[in-house]
Design an enzyme around this catalytic site. Structure first.
Site, PDB file in Angstrom:
ATOM      1  N   GLY A 265       0.847  -1.185   0.000  1.00  0.00           N
ATOM      2  CA  GLY A 265       0.000   0.000   0.000  1.00  0.00           C
ATOM      3  C   GLY A 265       0.883   1.236   0.000  1.00  0.00           C
ATOM      4  N   SER A 266       0.340   2.310   0.517  1.00  0.00           N
ATOM      5  CA  SER A 266       1.066   3.566   0.404  1.00  0.00           C
ATOM      6  C   SER A 266       2.158   3.688   1.481  1.00  0.00           C
ATOM      7  CB  SER A 266       0.099   4.744   0.509  1.00  0.00           C
ATOM      8  OG  SER A 266      -0.551   4.693   1.758  1.00  0.00           O
ATOM      9  N   VAL A 269       0.951   5.114   4.980  1.00  0.00           N
ATOM     10  CA  VAL A 269       0.298   4.138   5.865  1.00  0.00           C
ATOM     11  C   VAL A 269       1.348   3.184   6.448  1.00  0.00           C
ATOM     12  CG1 VAL A 269      -1.338   2.191   5.919  1.00  0.00           C
ATOM     13  CG2 VAL A 269      -1.959   4.302   4.750  1.00  0.00           C
ATOM     14  N   GLU A 293       5.638  -3.440   0.845  1.00  0.00           N
ATOM     15  CA  GLU A 293       5.987  -2.882  -0.477  1.00  0.00           C
ATOM     16  C   GLU A 293       5.079  -1.682  -0.681  1.00  0.00           C
ATOM     17  OE1 GLU A 293       8.623  -3.898  -1.793  1.00  0.00           O
ATOM     18  OE2 GLU A 293       8.816  -5.684  -0.555  1.00  0.00           O
ATOM     19  N   CYS A 327       1.949   0.660  -8.809  1.00  0.00           N
ATOM     20  CA  CYS A 327       3.069   1.216  -8.045  1.00  0.00           C
ATOM     21  C   CYS A 327       4.270   1.430  -8.960  1.00  0.00           C
ATOM     22  CB  CYS A 327       3.430   0.271  -6.911  1.00  0.00           C
ATOM     23  SG  CYS A 327       3.681  -1.395  -7.509  1.00  0.00           S
ATOM     24  N   GLU A 425       4.028  10.828  -5.331  1.00  0.00           N
ATOM     25  CA  GLU A 425       3.255   9.790  -6.016  1.00  0.00           C
ATOM     26  C   GLU A 425       1.808  10.256  -6.111  1.00  0.00           C
ATOM     27  OE1 GLU A 425       2.007   6.107  -4.035  1.00  0.00           O
ATOM     28  OE2 GLU A 425       2.840   5.000  -5.719  1.00  0.00           O
TER      29      GLU A 425
HETATM   30  P1  NAD Z   1      -3.401   2.414   0.995  1.00  0.00           P
HETATM   31  O1  NAD Z   1      -2.125   2.585   1.724  1.00  0.00           O
HETATM   32  O2  NAD Z   1      -4.374   3.521   1.004  1.00  0.00           O
HETATM   33  O3  NAD Z   1      -4.187   1.141   1.588  1.00  0.00           O
HETATM   34  C1  NAD Z   1      -3.566  -0.141   1.715  1.00  0.00           C
HETATM   35  C2  NAD Z   1      -4.326  -0.913   2.789  1.00  0.00           C
HETATM   36  O4  NAD Z   1      -4.068  -0.281   4.055  1.00  0.00           O
HETATM   37  C3  NAD Z   1      -5.837  -0.898   2.593  1.00  0.00           C
HETATM   38  O5  NAD Z   1      -6.368  -2.156   2.939  1.00  0.00           O
HETATM   39  C4  NAD Z   1      -6.301   0.198   3.546  1.00  0.00           C
HETATM   40  O6  NAD Z   1      -7.610   0.039   3.980  1.00  0.00           O
HETATM   41  C5  NAD Z   1      -5.314   0.033   4.688  1.00  0.00           C
HETATM   42  N1  NAD Z   1      -5.131   1.248   5.516  1.00  0.00           N
HETATM   43  C6  NAD Z   1      -5.250   2.542   5.138  1.00  0.00           C
HETATM   44  N2  NAD Z   1      -4.979   3.354   6.189  1.00  0.00           N
HETATM   45  C7  NAD Z   1      -4.683   2.557   7.232  1.00  0.00           C
HETATM   46  C8  NAD Z   1      -4.318   2.798   8.596  1.00  0.00           C
HETATM   47  N3  NAD Z   1      -4.209   4.019   9.068  1.00  0.00           N
HETATM   48  N4  NAD Z   1      -4.068   1.718   9.382  1.00  0.00           N
HETATM   49  C9  NAD Z   1      -4.159   0.458   8.914  1.00  0.00           C
HETATM   50  N5  NAD Z   1      -4.517   0.179   7.624  1.00  0.00           N
HETATM   51  C10 NAD Z   1      -4.767   1.207   6.805  1.00  0.00           C
HETATM   52  O7  NAD Z   1      -3.021   1.975  -0.497  1.00  0.00           O
HETATM   53  P2  NAD Z   1      -3.980   1.728  -1.750  1.00  0.00           P
HETATM   54  O8  NAD Z   1      -4.567   3.033  -2.186  1.00  0.00           O
HETATM   55  O9  NAD Z   1      -4.892   0.581  -1.526  1.00  0.00           O
HETATM   56  O10 NAD Z   1      -2.909   1.242  -2.838  1.00  0.00           O
HETATM   57  C11 NAD Z   1      -2.124   2.142  -3.541  1.00  0.00           C
HETATM   58  C12 NAD Z   1      -0.749   2.256  -2.946  1.00  0.00           C
HETATM   59  O11 NAD Z   1      -0.141   0.962  -2.911  1.00  0.00           O
HETATM   60  C13 NAD Z   1       0.179   3.113  -3.783  1.00  0.00           C
HETATM   61  O12 NAD Z   1       0.958   3.905  -2.944  1.00  0.00           O
HETATM   62  C14 NAD Z   1       1.024   2.083  -4.525  1.00  0.00           C
HETATM   63  O13 NAD Z   1       2.275   2.575  -4.951  1.00  0.00           O
HETATM   64  C15 NAD Z   1       1.150   1.013  -3.502  1.00  0.00           C
HETATM   65  N6  NAD Z   1       1.457  -0.276  -4.116  1.00  0.00           N
HETATM   66  C16 NAD Z   1       2.731  -0.738  -3.997  1.00  0.00           C
HETATM   67  C17 NAD Z   1       3.085  -1.938  -4.585  1.00  0.00           C
HETATM   68  C18 NAD Z   1       4.489  -2.470  -4.482  1.00  0.00           C
HETATM   69  O14 NAD Z   1       4.693  -3.653  -4.766  1.00  0.00           O
HETATM   70  N7  NAD Z   1       5.460  -1.654  -4.093  1.00  0.00           N
HETATM   71  C19 NAD Z   1       2.130  -2.669  -5.294  1.00  0.00           C
HETATM   72  C20 NAD Z   1       0.829  -2.168  -5.366  1.00  0.00           C
HETATM   73  C21 NAD Z   1       0.504  -0.965  -4.768  1.00  0.00           C
END
Ligand code: NAD
Length: 543
Positions: A265-266, A269, A293, A327, A425
């Site tokens: 995720g991001s 977070v 990641e 990503c 990003e």
């Molecule tokens: P996000 O960080 O918003 O959410 C990821 C997960 O974390 C979700 O299930 C969300 O509900 C949860 N979350 C959000 N806030 C939280 C908190 N405060 N506490 C606990 N959990 C929380 O990411 P997204 O929008 O779902 O995905 C996009 C991001 O993921 C982009 O930054 C992208 O670059 C990254 N990404 C990285 C890879 C990699 O392999 N490096 C692959 C795919 C996506």
């Protein structure tokens, strides 16, 4: 207990179907899309093998067709996270004791189910729920998910084969135990396969898992969970909850049996999670494994010897496939002044040909962004660029959320190489370019290296081999996945293990043995066949 050193079936990457007009796969997928569109799915959480409905229903709509109702999911609260933790801990002993070949069989079967009988359903659910065109859904949800499962089984068997040397009278062994406690899989919206890989990789190694998927990926997560259950994943091994991130975090990160997090995720977070785990470190029985990641600001560097058409295609596919919501998506590019006029012209021509609309219409290359929050954020960056003097929108820039969350493929030209959209990003279809002086290659490479906190993917384009060597060397810390004369997206399991460094994550390389090693805690066993019978050593004897 195993009664043989079993050889697992050698994995090969799942064949990517092309869905050309007239093909069987196109016809059956279209039927499945129609079937899903014609029903309203009711999606419960799955905890301890039971369907859990709360009555607190959240509706699911395609991002490209806001008025259409695909279904509802049942939103949970802290009590459901606690239930899921208990279910995972209850299932742990039996699951960890199951012979590895039976764990392998379950996940190999899951791969075959997802590739074939569930293939159309998982692709259709990803197209409708996450707004992916057919090819983006195919390479993700059907193919990459099957690849993750099959290759991870191979890596699991390789890990178990890693054994130490044993001198005479001794047998040294290593047992690769699962972690003590439960693992938390916290998954993103943008790849169905990543959402499936994060809980299954630790589960394969004998761990039990609480899986919290993204609210905007529930629709396809449900299909994955059905396939896992049909493949034989026992109750409690993977527990799927639909709660908000902070609610899950509050229960998970304060639990003494929290053994590890598998996150994608991001960056923001992830950093928050790491801090929370650090602050609670005395709560836990073990040091939790933290695998994450995260974001990227992925680059394309065009050398003056590069071929123009190759770079333009890489920018268009790299930046705009799946609306830039990868990503690895190219989101900044460095173009030499001498080639810029021709690059610009060809880019304008190519982008003009892109058709935008719902993925149900297979002519569309480009669909909607995931939700209103993302749409509003992207629109605000575009608006800001229109006001700023250091950058201008040169292609696209239009947006409209009447029917769905549509943002045009957008190209920004920045005169300042540190302009905000060169650094941050945005996670959408926005590519920012910086045109550099052909005499300033070294300086521009230095700027590239120091512009953003991320180091996920990057691509260089050049024909001159000295330039390729120079750029590969100088950009060695800028990307965990580096491409020469290819776009920076589209890593394949078993071929280009994926992950980045710096602010982009722990670089544990999803879909590789390195990642699987994070889900075991080795126990070394020494067995002595001839233990000494006297405490004294030979040097103590009389002369
Ligand atoms: P996000 O960080 O918003 O959410 C990821 C997960 O974390 C979700 O299930 C969300 O509900 C949860 N979350 C959000 N806030 C939280 C908190 N405060 N506490 C606990 N959990 C929380 O990411 P997204 O929008 O779902 O995905 C996009 C991001 O993921 C982009 O930054 C992208 O670059 C990254 N990404 C990285 C890879 C990699 O392999 N490096 C692959 C795919 C996506």
């Amino acid at each position: 207990m195993p009664k043989g050193f079993f050889k697992i079936p050698e994995p090969v990457n799942e064949r990517i179907r092309n869905y050309a007009p007239g093909t069987h796969e196109r016809a059956t997928l279209k039927q499945e899309i129609e079937r899903l569109r014609s029903q309203v799915m009711d999606i419960p959480m799955i905890i301890g093998g039971e369907e859990v409905r709360t009555g607190n229903k959240v509706s699911i709509h395609p991002p490209h067709d806001r008025k259409h109702l695909l279904g509802h999911y049942h939103k949970g609260d802290a009590s459901h996270v606690q239930m899921a933790i208990r279910a995972a801990l209850d299932a742990k002993k039996k699951w960890a004791a199951l012979s590895w070949e039976h764990r392998a069989s379950i996940f190999l079967k899951a791969a075959d189910l997802i590739a074939i009988p569930y293939g159309d359903t998982i692709n259709a659910a990803t197209m409708l729920g996450q707004s992916k065109n057919v090819m983006q859904a195919e390479i993700d949800s059907a193919c990459e998910m099957a690849d993750f499962l099959r290759f991870n089984v191979k890596y699991m068997s390789e890990i178990y084969q890693q054994q130490p040397h044993s001198p005479e009278f001794t047998w040294n062994r290593i047992e690769h135990r699962p972690l003590e406690g439960f693992v938390f899989a916290l998954t993103p919206f943008n790849f169905t396969s990543i959402a499936g890989n994060l809980p299954t990789a630790p589960a394969m190694m004998g761990n039990t898992v609480v899986w919290k998927c993204s609210n905007t990926q529930v629709y396809s997560a449900r299909v994955l969970m059905d396939a896992f259950v049909e493949a034989g994943v026992p109750p409690g091994v993977i527990n799927l909850v639909f709660v908000s991130g902070p609610v899950a975090g509050q229960e998970i990160f304060t639990h003494p049996d929290f053994a590890g997090i598998h996150f994608t995720g991001s960056t923001e977070v992830f950093q928050h999670i790491w801090q929370t785990i650090g602050a609670n470190i005395k709560t836990y029985r073990s040091y939790p494994r933290i695998v994450g990641e995260t974001g990227g600001k992925d680059f394309i560097f065009m050398h003056p010897t590069a071929k123009i058409e190759e770079v333009v295609v890489a920018m268009v596919r790299g930046a705009f496939e799946y609306q830039g919501q990868k990503c690895s998506a190219a989101s900044r590019a460095y173009i030499p002044q001498s080639l810029w006029p021709e690059v610009k012209k060809r880019m304008e021509d190519m982008i003009r040909g892109i058709r935008m609309g719902p993925p149900e219409n297979f002519n569309n290359f480009f669909n909607a962004v995931i939700d209103e929050t993302s749409f509003d954020k992207l629109a605000s960056y575009i608006d800001r660029t229109r006001q700023d003097k250091d950058a201008e929108v040169i292609i696209g820039g239009g947006y409209d959320k009447t029917e769905g969350f549509f943002i045009e493929p957008t190209v920004i030209l920045a005169s300042d190489p540190q302009y905000v959209t060169m650094q941050e990003e945005l996670f959408g279809p926005v590519l920012t370019l910086y045109v550099y002086d052909d005499d300033q290659i070294e300086e521009t490479v230095e700027i590239l290296n120091n512009t953003s906190i991320y180091a996920l993917t990057g691509a260089i384009f050049a024909q001159d081999r000295y330039a390729i060597e120079f750029l590969t060397d100088r950009l060695s810390d800028c990307a965990g996945n580096f491409y020469i004369n290819d776009k920076p997206t589209g890593a394949v399991v078993g071929q280009q293990p994926f992950g980045g460094a710096r602010g982009s994550g722990t670089n544990d390389k999803a879909g590789s043995i390195l990642n699987m090693l994070r889900w075991v805690s080795p126990r070394t066993i020494k067995e002595n066949f001839l233990p000494p019978k006297d405490y004294r050593y030979a040097f103590m004897d009389d002369e």
